[in-house]
Design a protein around this motif. Structure first.
Motif, mmCIF file in Angstrom:
data_model
loop_
_atom_site.group_PDB
_atom_site.id
_atom_site.type_symbol
_atom_site.label_atom_id
_atom_site.label_comp_id
_atom_site.label_asym_id
_atom_site.label_seq_id
_atom_site.Cartn_x
_atom_site.Cartn_y
_atom_site.Cartn_z
ATOM 1 N N ARG A 52 65.745 69.607 47.404
ATOM 2 C CA ARG A 52 65.415 70.151 48.729
ATOM 3 C C ARG A 52 64.175 71.042 48.638
ATOM 4 O O ARG A 52 63.262 70.952 49.461
ATOM 5 C CB ARG A 52 66.610 70.944 49.259
ATOM 6 C CG ARG A 52 66.572 71.259 50.744
ATOM 7 C CD ARG A 52 67.740 72.147 51.105
ATOM 8 N NE ARG A 52 67.923 72.276 52.551
ATOM 9 C CZ ARG A 52 68.536 73.299 53.126
ATOM 10 N NH1 ARG A 52 69.020 74.287 52.386
ATOM 11 N NH2 ARG A 52 68.673 73.354 54.441
ATOM 12 N N TYR B 49 60.244 69.605 50.089
ATOM 13 C CA TYR B 49 59.756 70.276 51.290
ATOM 14 C C TYR B 49 58.230 70.413 51.349
ATOM 15 O O TYR B 49 57.630 70.078 52.393
ATOM 16 C CB TYR B 49 60.427 71.637 51.449
ATOM 17 C CG TYR B 49 59.832 72.455 52.567
ATOM 18 C CD1 TYR B 49 60.281 72.319 53.872
ATOM 19 C CD2 TYR B 49 58.785 73.351 52.326
ATOM 20 C CE1 TYR B 49 59.707 73.045 54.907
ATOM 21 C CE2 TYR B 49 58.213 74.076 53.347
ATOM 22 C CZ TYR B 49 58.677 73.919 54.636
ATOM 23 O OH TYR B 49 58.101 74.637 55.655
ATOM 24 N N HIS C 87 59.715 76.164 50.864
ATOM 25 C CA HIS C 87 60.965 76.052 51.611
ATOM 26 C C HIS C 87 61.642 77.393 51.820
ATOM 27 O O HIS C 87 62.263 77.625 52.873
ATOM 28 C CB HIS C 87 61.915 75.089 50.906
ATOM 29 C CG HIS C 87 63.090 74.696 51.742
ATOM 30 N ND1 HIS C 87 64.382 74.819 51.316
ATOM 31 C CD2 HIS C 87 63.150 74.199 53.015
ATOM 32 C CE1 HIS C 87 65.206 74.415 52.269
ATOM 33 N NE2 HIS C 87 64.486 74.024 53.308
ATOM 34 N N GLN D 269 63.484 64.531 57.468
ATOM 35 C CA GLN D 269 64.610 64.757 56.577
ATOM 36 C C GLN D 269 64.707 63.599 55.599
ATOM 37 O O GLN D 269 63.909 62.659 55.650
ATOM 38 C CB GLN D 269 65.918 64.918 57.342
ATOM 39 C CG GLN D 269 66.395 63.680 58.073
ATOM 40 C CD GLN D 269 67.563 63.983 59.005
ATOM 41 O OE1 GLN D 269 67.429 64.719 59.984
ATOM 42 N NE2 GLN D 269 68.719 63.420 58.697
ATOM 43 N N PHE E 102 66.268 70.025 56.109
ATOM 44 C CA PHE E 102 65.530 71.181 55.609
ATOM 45 C C PHE E 102 65.719 72.434 56.442
ATOM 46 O O PHE E 102 65.444 73.539 55.974
ATOM 47 C CB PHE E 102 64.057 70.815 55.477
ATOM 48 C CG PHE E 102 63.801 69.752 54.449
ATOM 49 C CD1 PHE E 102 63.709 70.063 53.112
ATOM 50 C CD2 PHE E 102 63.722 68.421 54.828
ATOM 51 C CE1 PHE E 102 63.510 69.085 52.154
ATOM 52 C CE2 PHE E 102 63.526 67.418 53.888
ATOM 53 C CZ PHE E 102 63.431 67.746 52.540
#
Length: 249
Positions: A94, A98, A122, A165, A245
């Motif tokens: 994640r 990002y 992020h 996403q 996110f």
């Protein structure tokens, strides 16, 4: 940003996740996102990593909530939202995905005339979400069995929504399940909708537009509206990890 801790036997540190994500041809992936609203990242996870994540599903200690789709009219099947701290593997991906997607998202906002710039990391974006009262983690693990499907939808959980996403197929098509294709539809102004069926193998990720994306027309860019879903699973069991996110209220 809430801390992460290991939830898998072989956790991937942020630096390792960043290295594997950086190895992709991001200009080409950005071009796919611009042209079709989605792009495939082949073999983002190994089969062993896929099985390790899917094996978390029965253990409620990893999750904050459990959703049965039929109860809400979402389709058939079920999913669980992870709680913080996320498993290291998903948390690392994640964080690593990002910045690459934020560059695409910022270019999209500029083309669509949308005010607002997404920060480059992020943690800074999550801080904005939490300041806006969106504090609940949104990465999730989905499980489908024969006859299950996911209706076309958009994952919007508050005023702040990141426009791209990712979903990672954890099961092996043709061996673990049949059917269950990932589907993306695009509603175009004054035109019929366009459908994109995305073939995925075990470990592949698809990055896709959450809500709107720009399309170049004869008089400049205009917005199209996208929804995504999963077709009916014909046999077996299908697991998918979703990486969203923005956090939720």
């Amino acid at each position: 940003m809430p801390p992460r801790s290991s939830g898998l036997a072989s956790p991937v540190a942020d630096s390792s996740a960043a290295a594997r994500v950086a190895a992709y041809d991001w200009p080409a992936l950005a071009g796919e996102l611009d042209g079709y609203g989605c792009a495939v990242l082949p073999k983002l996870l190994s089969p062993e990593e896929c099985r390790a994540i899917a094996a978390l599903y029965p253990d409620e200690s990893h999750f904050r909530s459990h959703i049965h789709m039929a109860r809400h009219g979402f389709g058939r099947g079920e999913y669980r939202y992870f709680k913080y701290p996320l498993p290291d593997l998903l948390g690392g991906l994640r964080t690593a995905l990002y910045p690459h997607l934020a560059r695409v998202a910022n270019a999209w906002n500029e083309r669509m005339g949308i005010d607002g710039h997404f920060p480059g990391d992020h943690a800074s974006f999550l801080a904005r979400c939490h300041d806006a009262g969106q504090t609940r983690p949104t990465p999730l693990l989905l499980q489908y069995e024969p006859g299950d499907f996911n209706c076309l939808h958009q994952d919007l959980y508050g005023d702040l929504a990141f426009p791209i996403q990712a979903a990672i197929l954890l099961s092996q098509p043709g061996a673990d399940f049949t059917g269950g294709e990932f589907v993306l539809t695009e509603q175009r102004p004054r035109m019929q909708s366009r459908v994109e069926v995305v073939p995925l193998r075990q470990g592949d990720a698809v990055a896709f537009a959450v809500h709107n994306r720009p399309v170049q027309g004869s008089k400049g860019s205009y917005r199209v509206n996208l929804r995504h879903g999963v077709s009916r699973v014909r046999s077996g069991r299908r697991h998918t990890a979703g990486i969203i996110f923005h956090d939720a209220k």
